[in-house]
Design an enzyme around this catalytic site. Sequence first.
Site: not given
Length: 192
Positions: A7, A9
Amino acid sequence: MKLLILDRDGTLNRGRDDKVASPDEWEPLPGALEAVARLNHGGWRVVLATNQSGIGRGLFDMASLNAIHLKMHRLLAAAGARVEAIFICPHAPEDACGCRKPAPGLFQQIGARFGVPLAEVVAAGNSLRHVQAGAAAGCATHLLLTGQSAALGGQPGAAIAGLPPATQVHADLSAFADWLLAQVPPPSKPTA
């Protein structure tokens, strides 16, 4: 091929409630870029899968997202690290697309692009949506207790509601990298 789907953020950089909408707002988490460098040097190809609903909501445009990723790539390179590709879902939640995590669409796109069965891919991120998407795609999943997941109050090894079975929990990307690099690869099968 050793392929890792991360991922963005809250995993590589500080997440924001109002979305990371400009290069100035993109700040790497302490030790995250160096963790990617260690993974790269350990033979791992790193790819990002990231929901970017700010595009679908009109909060920023593709030019801004590209500028954010240019900054990210420069900082990664300065740390001796590399991300092979970035797969994004630009849709707002109400669009009900197949690529917005927790749907597995981004992971399926990555598997097809790299020609790797997703059962052989590792997925790690800081949100339940990321690990749920990875699990739905058949990846081995790891939750990092940074960003969104820090609010879950979990501890490495503790049970967290909504976490797919067999998901391992790590303090952050650096701790996950240490764990992954310490794993002994299975012996090669003899060829006939």
